[in-house]
Design an enzyme around this catalytic site. Sequence first.
Site, PDB file in Angstrom:
ATOM      1  N   CYS A  48      31.918   0.452   9.609  1.00 44.04           N
ATOM      2  CA  CYS A  48      30.464   0.515   9.806  1.00 44.04           C
ATOM      3  C   CYS A  48      29.766   0.930   8.508  1.00 44.04           C
ATOM      4  O   CYS A  48      30.371   1.560   7.625  1.00 44.04           O
ATOM      5  CB  CYS A  48      30.113   1.529  10.876  1.00 44.04           C
ATOM      6  N   ASN A 102      27.951  -2.618   6.610  1.00 45.86           N
ATOM      7  CA  ASN A 102      29.126  -2.872   7.446  1.00 45.86           C
ATOM      8  C   ASN A 102      29.971  -3.968   6.812  1.00 45.86           C
ATOM      9  O   ASN A 102      29.458  -4.921   6.210  1.00 45.86           O
ATOM     10  CB  ASN A 102      28.738  -3.214   8.891  1.00 45.86           C
ATOM     11  N   ILE A 103      31.277  -3.787   6.915  1.00 49.88           N
ATOM     12  CA  ILE A 103      32.242  -4.716   6.320  1.00 49.88           C
ATOM     13  C   ILE A 103      33.217  -5.107   7.423  1.00 49.88           C
ATOM     14  O   ILE A 103      34.030  -4.277   7.862  1.00 49.88           O
ATOM     15  CB  ILE A 103      32.987  -4.062   5.135  1.00 49.88           C
ATOM     16  N   GLU A 104      33.085  -6.348   7.907  1.00 49.62           N
ATOM     17  CA  GLU A 104      33.896  -6.779   9.041  1.00 49.62           C
ATOM     18  C   GLU A 104      35.217  -7.376   8.573  1.00 49.62           C
ATOM     19  O   GLU A 104      35.430  -7.628   7.383  1.00 49.62           O
ATOM     20  CB  GLU A 104      33.086  -7.779   9.885  1.00 49.62           C
ATOM     21  N   GLU A 128      27.528   3.238   8.003  1.00 46.80           N
ATOM     22  CA  GLU A 128      27.436   4.692   7.798  1.00 46.80           C
ATOM     23  C   GLU A 128      28.712   5.236   7.164  1.00 46.80           C
ATOM     24  O   GLU A 128      28.685   6.081   6.281  1.00 46.80           O
ATOM     25  CB  GLU A 128      27.202   5.404   9.135  1.00 46.80           C
ATOM     26  N   CYS A 149      31.217   6.814  13.970  1.00 43.25           N
ATOM     27  CA  CYS A 149      30.466   7.244  12.772  1.00 43.25           C
ATOM     28  C   CYS A 149      29.914   8.658  12.958  1.00 43.25           C
ATOM     29  O   CYS A 149      29.909   9.445  12.009  1.00 43.25           O
ATOM     30  CB  CYS A 149      29.344   6.262  12.459  1.00 43.25           C
ATOM     31  N   CYS A 151      27.178   4.675  15.771  1.00 44.04           N
ATOM     32  CA  CYS A 151      28.184   4.628  16.844  1.00 44.04           C
ATOM     33  C   CYS A 151      28.936   5.956  16.919  1.00 44.04           C
ATOM     34  O   CYS A 151      28.842   6.812  16.029  1.00 44.04           O
ATOM     35  CB  CYS A 151      29.154   3.462  16.623  1.00 44.04           C
TER      36      CYS A 151
HETATM   37  N1  THU Z   1      27.951  -1.245  13.091  1.00 41.45           N
HETATM   38  C1  THU Z   1      27.582  -0.413  12.070  1.00 41.45           C
HETATM   39  O1  THU Z   1      27.635  -0.791  10.892  1.00 41.45           O
HETATM   40  N2  THU Z   1      27.172   0.840  12.378  1.00 41.45           N
HETATM   41  C2  THU Z   1      27.127   1.346  13.645  1.00 41.45           C
HETATM   42  O2  THU Z   1      26.834   2.516  13.829  1.00 41.45           O
HETATM   43  C3  THU Z   1      27.423   0.493  14.781  1.00 41.45           C
HETATM   44  C4  THU Z   1      27.932  -0.864  14.478  1.00 41.45           C
HETATM   45  C5  THU Z   1      28.409  -2.608  12.760  1.00 41.45           C
HETATM   46  C6  THU Z   1      29.867  -2.841  13.010  1.00 41.45           C
HETATM   47  C7  THU Z   1      29.919  -4.338  13.189  1.00 41.45           C
HETATM   48  O3  THU Z   1      30.054  -4.952  11.928  1.00 41.45           O
HETATM   49  C8  THU Z   1      28.543  -4.692  13.750  1.00 41.45           C
HETATM   50  O4  THU Z   1      27.733  -3.550  13.551  1.00 41.45           O
HETATM   51  C9  THU Z   1      28.542  -5.055  15.212  1.00 41.45           C
HETATM   52  O5  THU Z   1      29.182  -4.080  15.964  1.00 41.45           O
END
Ligand code: THU
Length: 128
Positions: free
Chosen positions: A55, A44-46, A57, A91, A88
Amino acid sequence: MEITKEKLIGCAREAMQMSYSPYSHFAVGAALLGKNGQVYKGCNIENASFGATNCAERTALFKAVSEGCHEFVSIAIVSKSGGLTFPCGICCQVLSEFFEGNEEIYLESPEGISTYKLADFLPHQFNL
Ligand code: THU
């Protein structure tokens, strides 16, 4: 060499190490196995503009598609929570663009690795 679910989970754990998650502090890693035998890893890259976050995935899937791989065998997903981390809704919809239905989804929990199919999470895909 066969890529077992254990090995794919290991790749997802490696990917999780690269997570950029300074806002949620929730690291996620994914490893997507293409029918071409390649493993595409994603984290995940915020972003400070939270909605721009990607996310794990989708990072893995976009890496694969951008390199010409459109057919997949399986995906492994792990997170720092240690419990089951389900993909999620966004995704699932994005994966559904390329998944045909038989692909296995491996999730890790303290009890071991659980195997799912995309339809377990997204029984109906949005389509035009
Ligand atoms: N996140 C994912 O990488 N995959 C998911 O299916 C659900 C959420 C990440 C997004 C964000 O960086 C962190 O989890 C919290 O929501």
